[in-house]
Design a protein around this motif. Sequence first.
Motif: not given
Length: 245
Positions: A164-168
């Motif tokens: 999720k961190f990379l997606a954001v």
Amino acid sequence: MAEHEETKGESLMEMITEKIHGGDSSSDSEDEKPSELKAKIYRLFGREKPVHHVFGGGKPADVLLWRNKKISAGALGVATAIWVLFELMEYHLLTLVCHGLILTLAIVFLWSNGTTFINKSPPRIPKVSMPEQPVLQFVSVLRLEINHALFVLREIAMGRDLKKFLAVIASLWVLSIVGSWCNFLTLFYIVFVFLHTVPVLYEKHEDKVDPLAEKLMIEIKKQYAVFDEKLLSKIPRGPLKDKKH
């Protein structure tokens, strides 16, 4: 002898009824199969409700999905007019407000004083005031959404979900690039048009879009698995602390 024939007839009737009930049960199982298959159909973003419920239902969803074509077309027309005024004609908000007030006051003033020359009573100007309840509701909903966004950002920043961190990070990076191409008003207008066109088109063609989206998500998961195996899994991480309940 007659009793033997009666028992044979009763047993024959029982066999026939069992076959009938067996056929009904098989037909019931056959009827259940399509419902199970329908439940397993992939839907975009994992949704289980119709598109109208995803957008919250009610009037906002009706506008976005063109349930009332006049209101939806009016909202899109107003947004287009505002974008043309401020972006193409390079009008300014303060100038537009002042010019609108000048025109309104001039019309009302001439109308009120012109009635004395034609022996008519002056028009009644209604009192205009902003209602308190809708404004408070809007501010309350906006506060809840902002707090939820801040909570999600905090959870992402804590490092518990690397995916999720990379997606954001990727989404913010793409948004920053798009923001460098156009100003905020143009970006807001693009999002507004997107919300008034893409959901209604998806609702009409969701049976064709969902299978394509499923294939795309499978491919993305495969590529992420390869990326995780080759790079992310080799990044050293500290032990996560247990959450306090």
